[in-house]
Motif scaffolding. Sequence first.
Motif, PDB file in Angstrom:
ATOM      1  N   LYS A  59      -1.725  49.053  27.983  1.00 54.36           N
ATOM      2  CA  LYS A  59      -0.326  48.772  28.275  1.00 54.36           C
ATOM      3  C   LYS A  59       0.295  50.018  28.891  1.00 54.36           C
ATOM      4  O   LYS A  59       0.187  51.113  28.332  1.00 54.36           O
ATOM      5  CB  LYS A  59       0.438  48.369  27.009  1.00 54.36           C
ATOM      6  CG  LYS A  59       1.869  47.998  27.288  1.00 54.36           C
ATOM      7  CD  LYS A  59       2.583  47.508  26.047  1.00 54.36           C
ATOM      8  CE  LYS A  59       4.001  47.131  26.400  1.00 54.36           C
ATOM      9  NZ  LYS A  59       4.763  46.724  25.230  1.00 54.36           N
ATOM     10  N   SER A  61       3.729  52.002  30.623  1.00 60.00           N
ATOM     11  CA  SER A  61       5.190  52.033  30.583  1.00 60.00           C
ATOM     12  C   SER A  61       5.675  52.804  31.810  1.00 60.00           C
ATOM     13  O   SER A  61       4.956  53.622  32.366  1.00 60.00           O
ATOM     14  CB  SER A  61       5.690  52.700  29.302  1.00 60.00           C
ATOM     15  OG  SER A  61       5.275  54.050  29.256  1.00 60.00           O
ATOM     16  N   TYR A  64       4.835  50.962  36.366  1.00 63.70           N
ATOM     17  CA  TYR A  64       3.448  50.497  36.344  1.00 63.70           C
ATOM     18  C   TYR A  64       2.999  49.893  37.673  1.00 63.70           C
ATOM     19  O   TYR A  64       1.811  49.834  37.952  1.00 63.70           O
ATOM     20  CB  TYR A  64       3.234  49.484  35.212  1.00 63.70           C
ATOM     21  CG  TYR A  64       3.999  48.204  35.393  1.00 63.70           C
ATOM     22  CD1 TYR A  64       3.448  47.150  36.102  1.00 63.70           C
ATOM     23  CD2 TYR A  64       5.267  48.057  34.859  1.00 63.70           C
ATOM     24  CE1 TYR A  64       4.142  45.971  36.280  1.00 63.70           C
ATOM     25  CE2 TYR A  64       5.958  46.887  35.028  1.00 63.70           C
ATOM     26  CZ  TYR A  64       5.399  45.850  35.740  1.00 63.70           C
ATOM     27  OH  TYR A  64       6.099  44.695  35.920  1.00 63.70           O
ATOM     28  N   GLN A  65       3.920  49.443  38.518  1.00 57.73           N
ATOM     29  CA  GLN A  65       3.564  48.881  39.810  1.00 57.73           C
ATOM     30  C   GLN A  65       2.976  49.943  40.750  1.00 57.73           C
ATOM     31  O   GLN A  65       2.394  49.596  41.774  1.00 57.73           O
ATOM     32  CB  GLN A  65       4.765  48.184  40.462  1.00 57.73           C
ATOM     33  CG  GLN A  65       5.889  49.103  40.879  1.00 57.73           C
ATOM     34  CD  GLN A  65       6.851  49.475  39.753  1.00 57.73           C
ATOM     35  OE1 GLN A  65       6.645  49.128  38.596  1.00 57.73           O
ATOM     36  NE2 GLN A  65       7.890  50.195  40.091  1.00 57.73           N
ATOM     37  N   SER A 107      -4.336  41.229  34.857  1.00 58.56           N
ATOM     38  CA  SER A 107      -3.090  41.928  34.549  1.00 58.56           C
ATOM     39  C   SER A 107      -1.967  40.925  34.345  1.00 58.56           C
ATOM     40  O   SER A 107      -1.939  39.857  34.960  1.00 58.56           O
ATOM     41  CB  SER A 107      -2.731  42.915  35.656  1.00 58.56           C
ATOM     42  OG  SER A 107      -2.487  42.234  36.866  1.00 58.56           O
ATOM     43  N   ASP A 108      -1.084  41.307  33.469  1.00 58.85           N
ATOM     44  CA  ASP A 108       0.127  40.542  33.204  1.00 58.85           C
ATOM     45  C   ASP A 108       1.258  41.559  33.160  1.00 58.85           C
ATOM     46  O   ASP A 108       1.592  42.078  32.090  1.00 58.85           O
ATOM     47  CB  ASP A 108       0.001  39.771  31.899  1.00 58.85           C
ATOM     48  CG  ASP A 108       1.216  38.907  31.613  1.00 58.85           C
ATOM     49  OD1 ASP A 108       2.005  38.663  32.537  1.00 58.85           O
ATOM     50  OD2 ASP A 108       1.380  38.490  30.449  1.00 58.85           O
ATOM     51  N   GLY A 109       1.780  41.889  34.317  1.00 64.40           N
ATOM     52  CA  GLY A 109       2.810  42.918  34.400  1.00 64.40           C
ATOM     53  C   GLY A 109       2.214  44.275  34.056  1.00 64.40           C
ATOM     54  O   GLY A 109       1.294  44.744  34.712  1.00 64.40           O
ATOM     55  N   ALA A 110       2.716  44.883  33.005  1.00 69.65           N
ATOM     56  CA  ALA A 110       2.281  46.220  32.614  1.00 69.65           C
ATOM     57  C   ALA A 110       1.057  46.214  31.709  1.00 69.65           C
ATOM     58  O   ALA A 110       0.602  47.267  31.279  1.00 69.65           O
ATOM     59  CB  ALA A 110       3.422  46.950  31.913  1.00 69.65           C
TER      60      ALA A 110
END
Length: 150
Positions: A59, A61, A64-65, A107-110
């Motif tokens: 994960k 923070s 992250y993009q 991946s799921d977002g971050a």
Amino acid sequence: MKKSLWLKQAVVPAMLMLCLALSGCGVKIWPSPVKSEDIFKIASVNGTRSGSCLTVTVKLSGAYQNLANISMQYQADGDGPGEGCPTCPFFPANRENYIPGSSNISSDGAILSFTECGLDPQKSYRWRIVASNVYDTLGLAISDVFTAAP
């Protein structure tokens, strides 16, 4: 008379356009990243061992993009070549790179997840995660070293 009037009507606007065009010229610099806006950190890492595979969930923070790639560095504990002992300094003998968007990482977002297989099911492995930012000047995000027991 007509010639001088035409000359004024053509030259004056041309000179104004030239002045405007030249005012746009100047020193241009490449954009640079803003650390507070473009950096990310590893918030948490979880690894689950199942036989010869290790499934890792990371994960991030922050921004992250901006993740360019993530790699898992690992080393078997033992007395063979490229192996270390549990109390020795961590010198990873192996590294697997994962690029967001490729088929070997989800991946799921971050939150990123991948599975590394081909591990010796009889040995313990020490491993860590290293994440690279698309802006090289912001450095790497490096996790703690973890142990995956058989």
